[in-house]
Design a protein around this motif. Structure first.
Motif, PDB file in Angstrom:
ATOM      1  N   THR A  33       0.827  -1.201   0.000  1.00 29.38           N
ATOM      2  CA  THR A  33       0.000   0.000   0.000  1.00 29.38           C
ATOM      3  C   THR A  33       0.869   1.263   0.000  1.00 29.38           C
ATOM      4  OG1 THR A  33      -0.113  -0.131   2.402  1.00 29.38           O
ATOM      5  CG2 THR A  33      -1.942  -1.057   1.185  1.00 29.38           C
ATOM      6  N   VAL A  34       0.372   2.319  -0.611  1.00 33.69           N
ATOM      7  CA  VAL A  34       1.126   3.580  -0.697  1.00 33.69           C
ATOM      8  C   VAL A  34       0.225   4.749  -0.313  1.00 33.69           C
ATOM      9  CG1 VAL A  34       2.921   2.858  -2.321  1.00 33.69           C
ATOM     10  CG2 VAL A  34       0.695   3.590  -3.191  1.00 33.69           C
ATOM     11  N   ALA A  35      -0.454   4.596   0.839  1.00 35.11           N
ATOM     12  CA  ALA A  35      -1.362   5.648   1.297  1.00 35.11           C
ATOM     13  C   ALA A  35      -0.939   6.242   2.635  1.00 35.11           C
ATOM     14  CB  ALA A  35      -2.788   5.094   1.403  1.00 35.11           C
ATOM     15  N   ASP A  36       0.183   5.821   3.174  1.00 38.56           N
ATOM     16  CA  ASP A  36       0.625   6.313   4.484  1.00 38.56           C
ATOM     17  C   ASP A  36       0.837   7.825   4.428  1.00 38.56           C
ATOM     18  OD1 ASP A  36       1.510   6.471   7.053  1.00 38.56           O
ATOM     19  OD2 ASP A  36       3.335   5.301   6.756  1.00 38.56           O
ATOM     20  N   ASP A  37       0.299   8.510   5.450  1.00 34.73           N
ATOM     21  CA  ASP A  37       0.472   9.964   5.488  1.00 34.73           C
ATOM     22  C   ASP A  37       0.947  10.450   6.855  1.00 34.73           C
ATOM     23  OD1 ASP A  37      -1.806   9.444   6.942  1.00 34.73           O
ATOM     24  OD2 ASP A  37      -3.073  10.895   5.908  1.00 34.73           O
ATOM     25  N   GLY A  38       1.476   9.523   7.672  1.00 33.93           N
ATOM     26  CA  GLY A  38       1.940   9.880   8.995  1.00 33.93           C
ATOM     27  C   GLY A  38       3.425   9.614   9.173  1.00 33.93           C
ATOM     28  N   GLY A  39       3.998  10.158  10.254  1.00 38.50           N
ATOM     29  CA  GLY A  39       5.374   9.885  10.616  1.00 38.50           C
ATOM     30  C   GLY A  39       6.385  10.297   9.564  1.00 38.50           C
ATOM     31  N   SER A  40       7.492   9.557   9.509  1.00 38.19           N
ATOM     32  CA  SER A  40       8.570   9.829   8.564  1.00 38.19           C
ATOM     33  C   SER A  40       8.074   9.767   7.124  1.00 38.19           C
ATOM     34  CB  SER A  40       9.708   8.829   8.785  1.00 38.19           C
ATOM     35  OG  SER A  40      10.699   8.924   7.781  1.00 38.19           O
ATOM     36  N   SER A  41       7.276   8.736   6.826  1.00 36.69           N
ATOM     37  CA  SER A  41       6.754   8.581   5.456  1.00 36.69           C
ATOM     38  C   SER A  41       5.910   9.765   5.034  1.00 36.69           C
ATOM     39  CB  SER A  41       5.920   7.299   5.348  1.00 36.69           C
ATOM     40  OG  SER A  41       6.733   6.161   5.337  1.00 36.69           O
TER      41      SER A  41
END
Length: 329
Positions: free
Chosen positions: A39-47
């Motif tokens: 998945t490529v939906a992360d929007d938190g933290g370092s990413s």
């Protein structure tokens, strides 16, 4: 089974985060013909910070998948630990993962997402390939019904993976933004040529189901001659997106989001199943047989044991789905 000789069966594992890492840690013990579609939906933290600042795919779940494919040699352990290392400081580097920076630097250097990930895999000696599920960064949007208090029954829209993951209430539907994102062509090709496709474990709404919402990838999942297996979570997420959901309800949600997707097998730990019969029925509605195996670690934690999970997958791949090794067909 086709492709089962030599380097092992061709297996594609779909997901993200710790759930996908658990699957890959087991599968790499069985085969070197592995592809992780992430998945490529992360929007938190370092990413999330790198995604916002540089306009790149969020690298965190891709990094975790690469780390899970490292072997247990000194080389593999060293690079795995380096990829996962996070800086701690009072400055801008605080909580950035080394692997995230390495991946994004290679993307900038080479100008190609897949090539950059392949180079990281070569550096690590990874037993398999890691690919994004889509060619562009995604947002997850969910319809959430409030279940407590004076606002009970009211539906609201929650946007962003990190917000959806902790939303109070019951999720009824998820969507991707943009709604018709381009799939990663290499991921589509991997699914079409696989012997087995594995979905889960992982965060159901934000790591597992999004793969079914990328049109080209979903089409490949429906038409592939590969057989399909769902791996169940070991526990519901407390104060998270599946809080209070039974194992059977997880499969019902999967069926609702992809009603025409046939599943061949469902793997579940018996200690994680409240009632077996509802889960059997939910699996049957997907066309699947249920395999109950102890796959959690012996320390009592809600984590999969790689050796036990690998043994369960071997039974699935060999069609031994009965409690005493009775062949399913």
């Amino acid at each position: 089974m086709p492709g089962s000789q030599g380097l092992g069966p061709a297996v594609v594992a779909l997901g993200g985060g710790h759930g996908l890492s658990a699957t890959l840690s087991a599968l790499r013990l069985m085969s070197e013909r592995l592809t992780a579609v992430v998945t490529v939906a992360d929007d938190g933290g370092s990413s999330g910070r790198l995604r916002s600042e540089l306009g790149v795919l969020p690298p965190g779940d891709l990094r975790m998948a690469l780390a899970a494919l490292c072997d247990d040699s000194e080389w593999g352990r060293t690079w795995r630990d380096l990829l996962q290392h996070r800086f701690r400081s009072s400055g801008d580097l605080d909580q950035h993962a080394v692997g995230n920076l390495l991946i994004v630097a290679l993307w900038e250097q080479l100008g190609d997402t897949v090539t950059g990930l392949d180079w990281v895999g070569r550096l690590l000696g990874a037993r398999g390939r890691v690919l994004p599920m889509a060619a562009v960064p995604l947002e997850i949007e969910a319809d959430v019904v409030t279940t407590v208090g004076a606002e009970g029954g009211r539906e609201r829209v929650v946007r962003g993976q990190s917000s959806v993951a902790v939303a109070d209430g019951r999720i009824t539907q998820i969507r991707l933004l943009p709604p018709d994102p381009p799939a990663c062509p290499e991921a589509v090709a991997a699914v079409e040529s696989a012997d087995w496709v594995i979905l889960g474990p992982g965060s159901w709404y934000t790591s597992v189901l999004p793969h079914l919402l990328v049109p080209e990838l979903a089409a490949a999942l429906h038409r592939t001659p590969a057989r399909r297996c769902v791996t169940m979570n070991l526990s519901p997420e407390e104060h998270g997106e599946t809080d209070g959901m039974s194992a059977a309800e997880h499969l019902e949600v999967l069926h609702r989001h992809a009603p025409d997707l046939r599943i061949d097998a469902v793997v579940a730990d018996p200690g994680s199943v409240e009632e077996v019969e509802p889960l059997v029925r939910a699996a049957r509605d997907l066309g699947a047989r249920l395999l109950l195996r102890q796959v959690r670690r012996g320390d009592g934690s809600a984590r999969h044991d790689p050796l036990r999970l690998a043994a369960a997958y071997r039974d699935v791949f060999d069609d031994f789905l009965g409690d005493v090794g009775t062949a399913a067909r």
